[in-house]
Design an enzyme around this catalytic site. Structure first.
Site, PDB file in Angstrom:
ATOM      1  N   GLY A  25       0.817  -1.204   0.000  1.00  0.00           N
ATOM      2  CA  GLY A  25       0.000   0.000   0.000  1.00  0.00           C
ATOM      3  C   GLY A  25       0.851   1.254   0.000  1.00  0.00           C
ATOM      4  N   SER A  28       0.269   5.559  -2.266  1.00  0.00           N
ATOM      5  CA  SER A  28      -0.391   6.773  -1.786  1.00  0.00           C
ATOM      6  C   SER A  28      -0.304   6.808  -0.263  1.00  0.00           C
ATOM      7  CB  SER A  28      -1.860   6.825  -2.225  1.00  0.00           C
ATOM      8  OG  SER A  28      -2.581   5.738  -1.656  1.00  0.00           O
ATOM      9  N   GLY A  29      -0.703   7.941   0.325  1.00  0.00           N
ATOM     10  CA  GLY A  29      -0.830   8.046   1.766  1.00  0.00           C
ATOM     11  C   GLY A  29       0.451   7.827   2.538  1.00  0.00           C
ATOM     12  N   GLY A  31       1.987   5.087   3.275  1.00  0.00           N
ATOM     13  CA  GLY A  31       2.889   4.117   2.674  1.00  0.00           C
ATOM     14  C   GLY A  31       3.814   4.770   1.670  1.00  0.00           C
ATOM     15  N   SER A 150      -4.882   0.312  13.880  1.00  0.00           N
ATOM     16  CA  SER A 150      -5.634   1.559  14.066  1.00  0.00           C
ATOM     17  C   SER A 150      -6.234   1.593  15.462  1.00  0.00           C
ATOM     18  CB  SER A 150      -6.758   1.663  13.030  1.00  0.00           C
ATOM     19  OG  SER A 150      -7.621   2.753  13.325  1.00  0.00           O
ATOM     20  N   TYR A 175     -14.227  -2.928   9.615  1.00  0.00           N
ATOM     21  CA  TYR A 175     -12.909  -2.290   9.663  1.00  0.00           C
ATOM     22  C   TYR A 175     -12.306  -2.416  11.057  1.00  0.00           C
ATOM     23  CZ  TYR A 175      -9.320   1.323   9.487  1.00  0.00           C
ATOM     24  OH  TYR A 175      -8.118   2.009   9.563  1.00  0.00           O
TER      25      TYR A 175
END
Length: 306
Positions: A25, A28-29, A31, A150, A175
């Protein structure tokens, strides 16, 4: 104040030359931000994602930093794709020094993958489990494994009876459940590595609630637009901060001997009681192997107190 993740993590002087890193991942973000930071520190980086154009863009930036980078496309909803990703990593590197299990997301639908598994659980937990299992024998002697979890795990309990069949979790509940699984997986992995006398660490992290990562696109309207606007609000975690969390656990000398912990704010923290349940972690470990139809990786700890 610096916005470079390596400076935020206090690792800007760490020499990562000759390190081989896989960040899932990473198109983007956080990562992507962590990948570019590791490239600046001298690491050779394998970039992973589903968007080949974005992957090539990250590889080009890494190459400009002198990193021997490559992109591998793989859909984490596919067992075969993850297995193929691991095969490519073994073929293209002599060993892996850092594995960052970062790929994942929040998915609104109640879909299942081709394997018949609830989509979020498969992508966020089962595929990192499989990838790690496939690469265990390819990790170097002092490698580190970092898994992006998370704070959303709080309030969830392990419900392995709801990852298949007609009563699956969906949306935010799925999630949260998958993020709980990330922490349980990481801690069980650490215990099993220790039992086998492997000098490899395994930890999980909470990167913060981060606008700008694309996470909000999975939320119902009008929340995506509202969340992304938070990027300009003081005190809201930035992408660089989340990437710094990965770097702090992944390459900082301060975390080199720490294993089996959950980090947030660049400190070991106590996760929820459900995330510290060793029996649940063992059940998850065994169930994951059974779902994937693979032998359980590593020997189990001898007791729930190990």
């Amino acid at each position: 104040m610096s916005s470079l993740p390596e400076e935020l993590a206090g690792v800007s002087t760490v020499d990562c030359t000759d390190m081989h890193v896989l960040i899932t991942g990473s198109t983007s973000g956080i990562g992507r931000s962590a990948a570019l930071a590791l490239g600046r520190l001298g690491a050779d980086v394998i970039v992973h994602g589903r968007d080949s154009n974005a992957g090539v863009e990250v590889v080009d930036k890494l190459s400009e930093e002198g990193s021997d980078a490559m992109f591998v496309e793989a859909d984490f909803a596919s067992v075969a794709a993850v297995t193929e990703l691991a095969t490519t990593v073994r073929e293209e590197t002599d060993g892996l020094d850092l594995l960052i299990n970062n790929a994942g997301g929040l998915f609104r639908s109640n879909a299942v993958t081709d394997a018949g598994i609830e989509y979020t659980f498969h992508v966020n937990h089962l595929s990192p489990y499989l990838l790690t299992a496939e690469l265990l024998n390819h990790l170097t002697d002092d490698a580190r494994i970092v898994t992006t979890a998370s704070g959303a795990h709080r309030g969830a309990s392990l419900q392995l009876d709801r990852i298949q069949g007609d009563h699956r979790l969906s949306g935010m509940r799925a999630y949260s459940h998958s993020k709980l699984a990330n922490i349980l997986f990481s801690s069980e992995l650490a215990r099993r590595l220790a039992v086998g006398n492997h000098n490899i660490t395994a930890n999980s992290i909470h990167p913060g609630a981060i606008p700008g990562t694309g996470f909000s696109r999975f939320l119902p309207k009008p929340l995506p637009a509202l969340v992304e606007r938070l990027d300009t609000v003081p005190g809201v975690t930035a992408v660089a901060d989340g990437a710094a969390e990965l770097l702090f656990v992944g390459v900082s000398p301060r975390t080199a001997e720490i294993s089996g912990r959950y980090f947030a704010g660049q400190r070991p923290r106590s996760p929820s009681d459900a995330a510290m349940d060793h029996d649940a972690a063992k059940r998850l470990w065994s169930k994951s192997a059974a779902l994937l139809e693979i032998p359980e990786p590593l020997a189990p700890p001898t007791s729930t107190n190990d």
